[in-house]
Design a protein around this motif. Sequence first.
Motif, PDB file in Angstrom:
ATOM      1  N   PRO A 241       0.801  -1.228   0.000  1.00 60.75           N
ATOM      2  CA  PRO A 241       0.000   0.000   0.000  1.00 60.75           C
ATOM      3  C   PRO A 241       0.835   1.280   0.000  1.00 60.75           C
ATOM      4  O   PRO A 241       0.449   2.268  -0.627  1.00 60.75           O
ATOM      5  CB  PRO A 241      -0.807  -0.121   1.301  1.00 60.75           C
TER       6      PRO A 241
ATOM      7  N   ALA B  62       0.444   4.000  -2.859  1.00 61.96           N
ATOM      8  CA  ALA B  62       0.072   5.376  -2.497  1.00 61.96           C
ATOM      9  C   ALA B  62       1.101   6.371  -3.019  1.00 61.96           C
ATOM     10  O   ALA B  62       0.741   7.424  -3.569  1.00 61.96           O
ATOM     11  CB  ALA B  62      -0.064   5.496  -0.980  1.00 61.96           C
TER      12      ALA B  62
ATOM     13  N   VAL C 269      -6.816  -4.488  -1.224  1.00 68.25           N
ATOM     14  CA  VAL C 269      -5.611  -3.662  -1.403  1.00 68.25           C
ATOM     15  C   VAL C 269      -6.000  -2.227  -1.736  1.00 68.25           C
ATOM     16  O   VAL C 269      -5.357  -1.272  -1.281  1.00 68.25           O
ATOM     17  CB  VAL C 269      -4.705  -4.260  -2.503  1.00 68.25           C
ATOM     18  N   TYR C 270      -7.078  -2.063  -2.505  1.00 69.04           N
ATOM     19  CA  TYR C 270      -7.563  -0.714  -2.838  1.00 69.04           C
ATOM     20  C   TYR C 270      -7.948   0.036  -1.559  1.00 69.04           C
ATOM     21  O   TYR C 270      -7.549   1.194  -1.372  1.00 69.04           O
ATOM     22  CB  TYR C 270      -8.762  -0.807  -3.776  1.00 69.04           C
TER      23      TYR C 270
ATOM     24  N   ILE D  94      -7.031  -0.562   1.672  1.00 65.00           N
ATOM     25  CA  ILE D  94      -5.875  -0.304   2.541  1.00 65.00           C
ATOM     26  C   ILE D  94      -5.013   0.814   1.965  1.00 65.00           C
ATOM     27  O   ILE D  94      -4.585   1.732   2.686  1.00 65.00           O
ATOM     28  CB  ILE D  94      -5.032  -1.581   2.737  1.00 65.00           C
ATOM     29  N   SER D  95      -4.752   0.754   0.653  1.00 65.64           N
ATOM     30  CA  SER D  95      -3.917   1.775   0.003  1.00 65.64           C
ATOM     31  C   SER D  95      -4.586   3.137   0.041  1.00 65.64           C
ATOM     32  O   SER D  95      -3.920   4.162   0.244  1.00 65.64           O
ATOM     33  CB  SER D  95      -3.630   1.376  -1.454  1.00 65.64           C
TER      34      SER D  95
END
Length: 449
Positions: free
Chosen positions: A106, A110, A341-342, A344-345
Amino acid sequence: MNKQHGEQALEKSIGFWTAITVVIGTIIGSGVFVKPSVVLNHAGTSDMAIWAWIVGGILTLAAGLTIAEVGAQIPKTGGLYAYIRDIYGPFWGFLTGWMQTVIYGPAIIASLSLFFGILVTNFFELDPALGIWIGIAAFTFLVILNIMGTGLGGAMQTFTTICKLIPVFAIIIFGLLWGKEGIFGQDVTSLIKNQEEINFGRAILATLFAYDGWILLTNLTGEMKNPKRNLPLAMFAGLSVVTLAYVLINIAVFHVIPADKLVGMGNTSSAEAAKILFGDFGSKFVNIGVIISIFGCLNGKIMTFPRIPFAMADDHLLPFDKAISYVSPRFKSPIGALIAVYVISMILLLLTIVIPDIVNADYLSEVCIFIIYIFYIAAFIGLFLLRQRNKGVNRDYSVPLYPIVPIVALLGGLFIIISTLMSDFIGSMLGVAFVIIGIPFYFILRKRH
């Protein structure tokens, strides 16, 4: 097992050529364009700077070829997580995946999203405040694209990799043909203000950060066609192209720009070389190349990182494991892991924006390097353990020049760990703390199942 969950539900859509572009695309971000001056500052001479890129490439290639044999023996989705799990057990596998899922992946995603937004707003002279939203929009678009199918993500990876290599090889070809400066024997040690920075080891370390991302193809092993053959071949071909590109673009830049001018240029060296070669169009050409390069690199990370929580959830080592291991019956993509993942990131990205003094995505990805390379070293040692464990079993691929190549990979990993520990001890210990935090979660999840 429900057909919509688990590795068996994934479509084997990653062919040999797509695998090569994943290797190249996940490594080459902005480093190829911005690092020449940085490495020269540490190397002190053009000769040593070029050697630093060569040594960095050799160490990375040794690591890639070593991991390729591990991957050929353990051809499963999840890459490093799967290797550590199968060699050392689920506890160490969990800690490997925990670090990559919660922080490392992440943080990189980011950082790339924010950097992409900044580059776009600068290039088109837009309001800088729009950069954040452009980065988020690009991130969201690529996640949706990969949800719609790994094949689509792979096609985007191939397209962006070809596009990013065009300006790289344009600078290489025309720089070598039209450059007028001496390439070798340029000494800038007297021009470097901080003489303590001149250190060949630091120069190599700077190149190794530019080579980072070489292992991410292994996360897709379960979706590769004939992975026992294609994984090592794609790893070798991709890393060879990257090394060649890095070494040649530095030679070309030295041929176009005198080293005494290059040393103070910072991150604009390749753009300046292109401007000298092609005029104002040249610098714009390189800037477009950097934007596409970051976009493709972001796509590569989005393709590969979600396979780690996917594999962990398939092993019941994450909360909401059924949701995270869910595979779209229509698109055959790990939609649950991509969304995880989307989320968390995006949380990390928003924290980076809201409280930048406390949360810095760039720094978080850097402090994780120390721990990640400890797990890399464990995987390199794992090759020797696998050979002992599977003695007498025929291998589809064997690392060349065994045991020399794995030993070189081990030495390269130890070099990064020691260098990182010496340069940022507190940051390294912060990385260790992130791993320790994961330990109670492991036992809670194991007890639940």
